[in-house]
Design a protein around this motif. Structure first.
Motif, PDB file in Angstrom:
ATOM      1  N   PRO A   9       0.826  -1.215   0.000  1.00 34.57           N
ATOM      2  CA  PRO A   9       0.000   0.000   0.000  1.00 34.57           C
ATOM      3  C   PRO A   9       0.861   1.267   0.000  1.00 34.57           C
ATOM      4  O   PRO A   9       2.075   1.203   0.197  1.00 34.57           O
ATOM      5  CB  PRO A   9      -0.774  -0.091   1.325  1.00 34.57           C
ATOM      6  CG  PRO A   9      -0.632  -1.484   1.782  1.00 34.57           C
ATOM      7  CD  PRO A   9       0.674  -1.980   1.232  1.00 34.57           C
ATOM      8  N   ALA A  10       0.212   2.392  -0.173  1.00 39.39           N
ATOM      9  CA  ALA A  10       0.951   3.659  -0.181  1.00 39.39           C
ATOM     10  C   ALA A  10       0.075   4.769   0.381  1.00 39.39           C
ATOM     11  O   ALA A  10      -1.148   4.743   0.220  1.00 39.39           O
ATOM     12  CB  ALA A  10       1.349   4.026  -1.610  1.00 39.39           C
ATOM     13  N   VAL A  11       0.707   5.713   1.038  1.00 40.52           N
ATOM     14  CA  VAL A  11       0.060   6.998   1.270  1.00 40.52           C
ATOM     15  C   VAL A  11       0.391   7.830   0.028  1.00 40.52           C
ATOM     16  O   VAL A  11       1.564   8.026  -0.288  1.00 40.52           O
ATOM     17  CB  VAL A  11       0.596   7.675   2.547  1.00 40.52           C
ATOM     18  CG1 VAL A  11       0.033   9.080   2.676  1.00 40.52           C
ATOM     19  CG2 VAL A  11       0.263   6.840   3.770  1.00 40.52           C
ATOM     20  N   ASP A  12      -0.632   8.219  -0.709  1.00 37.85           N
ATOM     21  CA  ASP A  12      -0.407   9.030  -1.916  1.00 37.85           C
ATOM     22  C   ASP A  12      -0.370  10.496  -1.529  1.00 37.85           C
ATOM     23  O   ASP A  12      -1.362  11.051  -1.038  1.00 37.85           O
ATOM     24  CB  ASP A  12      -1.540   8.804  -2.926  1.00 37.85           C
ATOM     25  CG  ASP A  12      -1.455   7.446  -3.591  1.00 37.85           C
ATOM     26  OD1 ASP A  12      -0.354   6.888  -3.665  1.00 37.85           O
ATOM     27  OD2 ASP A  12      -2.501   6.946  -4.031  1.00 37.85           O
ATOM     28  N   ARG A  89       5.032   2.888   2.483  1.00 38.03           N
ATOM     29  CA  ARG A  89       5.653   3.924   1.632  1.00 38.03           C
ATOM     30  C   ARG A  89       4.756   5.150   1.411  1.00 38.03           C
ATOM     31  O   ARG A  89       3.529   5.073   1.563  1.00 38.03           O
ATOM     32  CB  ARG A  89       6.033   3.312   0.278  1.00 38.03           C
ATOM     33  CG  ARG A  89       4.850   2.815  -0.478  1.00 38.03           C
ATOM     34  CD  ARG A  89       5.262   1.933  -1.656  1.00 38.03           C
ATOM     35  NE  ARG A  89       4.066   1.358  -2.249  1.00 38.03           N
ATOM     36  CZ  ARG A  89       3.890   1.157  -3.546  1.00 38.03           C
ATOM     37  NH1 ARG A  89       4.853   1.463  -4.407  1.00 38.03           N
ATOM     38  NH2 ARG A  89       2.776   0.647  -4.006  1.00 38.03           N
ATOM     39  N   ILE A  90       5.401   6.242   1.020  1.00 39.94           N
ATOM     40  CA  ILE A  90       4.674   7.440   0.565  1.00 39.94           C
ATOM     41  C   ILE A  90       5.008   7.609  -0.916  1.00 39.94           C
ATOM     42  O   ILE A  90       6.186   7.673  -1.288  1.00 39.94           O
ATOM     43  CB  ILE A  90       5.113   8.705   1.340  1.00 39.94           C
ATOM     44  CG1 ILE A  90       4.778   8.559   2.829  1.00 39.94           C
ATOM     45  CG2 ILE A  90       4.441   9.940   0.757  1.00 39.94           C
ATOM     46  CD1 ILE A  90       5.224   9.717   3.704  1.00 39.94           C
ATOM     47  N   ASN A  91       3.986   7.624  -1.765  1.00 40.48           N
ATOM     48  CA  ASN A  91       4.197   7.855  -3.197  1.00 40.48           C
ATOM     49  C   ASN A  91       3.814   9.296  -3.517  1.00 40.48           C
ATOM     50  O   ASN A  91       2.715   9.741  -3.177  1.00 40.48           O
ATOM     51  CB  ASN A  91       3.360   6.890  -4.032  1.00 40.48           C
ATOM     52  CG  ASN A  91       3.903   5.469  -3.965  1.00 40.48           C
ATOM     53  OD1 ASN A  91       5.036   5.257  -3.534  1.00 40.48           O
ATOM     54  ND2 ASN A  91       3.107   4.515  -4.384  1.00 40.48           N
ATOM     55  N   HIS A 102       5.952  11.470 -10.932  1.00 39.77           N
ATOM     56  CA  HIS A 102       5.561  10.421  -9.971  1.00 39.77           C
ATOM     57  C   HIS A 102       6.813   9.786  -9.386  1.00 39.77           C
ATOM     58  O   HIS A 102       7.675   9.340 -10.140  1.00 39.77           O
ATOM     59  CB  HIS A 102       4.748   9.324 -10.662  1.00 39.77           C
ATOM     60  CG  HIS A 102       3.454   9.812 -11.224  1.00 39.77           C
ATOM     61  ND1 HIS A 102       2.308   9.902 -10.476  1.00 39.77           N
ATOM     62  CD2 HIS A 102       3.130  10.251 -12.463  1.00 39.77           C
ATOM     63  CE1 HIS A 102       1.327  10.379 -11.232  1.00 39.77           C
ATOM     64  NE2 HIS A 102       1.807  10.604 -12.440  1.00 39.77           N
ATOM     65  N   ILE A 103       6.884   9.755  -8.060  1.00 42.31           N
ATOM     66  CA  ILE A 103       7.979   9.030  -7.406  1.00 42.31           C
ATOM     67  C   ILE A 103       7.358   8.006  -6.471  1.00 42.31           C
ATOM     68  O   ILE A 103       6.709   8.362  -5.470  1.00 42.31           O
ATOM     69  CB  ILE A 103       8.896   9.976  -6.617  1.00 42.31           C
ATOM     70  CG1 ILE A 103       9.480  11.032  -7.560  1.00 42.31           C
ATOM     71  CG2 ILE A 103      10.018   9.177  -5.942  1.00 42.31           C
ATOM     72  CD1 ILE A 103      10.295  12.095  -6.875  1.00 42.31           C
TER      73      ILE A 103
END
Ligand SMILES: Nc1ncnc2c1ncn2[C@@H]1O[C@H](COP(=O)(O)OP(=O)(O)O)[C@@H](O)[C@H]1O
Ligand SMILES: O=P(O)(O)OC[C@H]1O[C@](O)(COP(=O)(O)O)[C@@H](O)[C@@H]1O
Length: 303
Positions: A9-12, A89-91, A102-103
């Motif tokens: 998952p990611a925090v966008d 992660r943070i995207n 986008h990173i």
């Protein structure tokens, strides 16, 4: 019940700027926001907005993992994540007047023990369908995905990168590649509807029973064991296309869950994605495909 698995998952984080990026200078953003993300999580949000029961699972860790759990409460999405060491992660998406940057981070590892724990979690929920979506975290591989898919009496729906799709050995009931994923999985450059159908059929031969192949503003193809269907998109004012594919897949799975046939499932997917691209961002609390799905045209293509 449609349960989703988001292995990574990611925090966008979306940051907006009113000028282009320059090196060696401090610049200011004009807006910024955080959302919970990752394909499976997005699918759970859309399934919930369609009014059907779902649970979001996968691996989370640290304060960013906590953020995701709290954020999903807002969307009435129950969660049952396995905790791993490290921070989810943070995207980062940076929007400038001319470009999008986008990173995506790689995220914390999920080892064999974590995958075993996840499988036990899935078995406890006894879902009819599991959706596995997004990239894999470090240490997790294709064999783990096959193991998850075959660990219960559920149908498995996949929305993973094209390279991973062709490493898998299991039998999968559904997959939803977009153009890039079709090309990565088959080598076919998808320009026309026929290219799309050909690439989707090749994937089907690799063990995917139903392939929902999407082509953005050019529509979608559904390959089933019996037929190939094509539907153009609905003619709507597009605000942005974030989450379009996830909303389409959520609606198709939702439709099959209700016992609808292939044509109606495709109509529901097209109508739902049209509703989503008509609003800003991927965050919606309610989706209603039945309001517009009769407007979706569906053609049967020659196999
Ligand atoms: N520009 C658009 N206009 C209308 N519908 C769109 C547009 N872009 C996407 N959609 C709808 O969303 C579906 C999925 O979009 P796509 O971009 O292929 O998925 P993904 O987000 O997985 O890349 C399309 O098949 C279509 O129904
Ligand atoms: O797992 P990946 O490939 O790094 O992608 C994760 C990103 O994809 C998303 O799920 C968005 O998906 P789409 O690009 O299909 O709209 C984000 O929420 C998330 O940050």
């Amino acid at each position: 019940m449609i349960l989703t698995v988001t292995p990574n998952p990611a925090v966008d984080q979306t940051i907006e700027m009113d000028e282009e990026v320059q090196a060696d200078t401090v610049q200011r953003s004009t807006d910024a926001q955080f959302n919970s993300g990752g394909n499976g999580i997005n699918v759970s949000q859309f399934v919930s907005a369609l009014g059907t029961e779902t649970v979001a699972t996968g691996f989370i860790g640290g304060f960013t993992g906590y953020f995701i759990e709290q954020d999903l409460v807002e969307y009435d999405v129950p969660t049952d994540f396995v905790e791993v060491d490290g921070e989810t992660r943070i995207n980062t998406t940076l929007l400038t007047p001319e470009s999008e940057y986008h990173i995506n981070q790689s995220g914390p590892s999920a080892d064999r023990d974590a995958v075993d724990e996840l499988i036990e979690t899935l078995q406890d929920h006894d879902p009819s369908v599991i959706n596995i979506g997004g990239s894999l975290p470090p240490e997790m591989d294709a064999a783990d995905v096959d193991r998850i898919a075959s660990a219960g009496d559920w149908d498995t729906a996949l929305d993973v990168h094209g390279e991973l799709m062709i490493e898998l050995d299991g039998e999968y009931e559904y997959c939803k590649p977009n153009r890039e994923e079709l090309t990565a999985a088959t080598g076919i450059e998808v320009e026309t509807i026929d290219d799309c159908a050909e690439a989707a059929r090749q994937l089907q031969e690799r063990g995917y029973e139903r392939v929902i192949a999407s082509m953005g503003g050019d529509g979608a193809v559904l390959v089933t064991p019996e037929e190939t269907l094509y539907a153009p998109p609905l003619d709507v004012d597009v605000v942005d296309t974030i989450g379009a594919g996830d909303s389409m897949f959520a609606a198709v799975l939702w439709a099959y869950e209700q016992g609808w046939d292939d044509e109606r499932a495709l109509r529901a997917g097209v109508a739902t994605s049209a509703q989503l691209v008509s609003v800003k961002g991927p965050s919606v609390h309610e989706l209603d495909p039945e309001a517009t799905m009769d407007e979706v045209r569906v053609w049967s293509m020659r196999a």
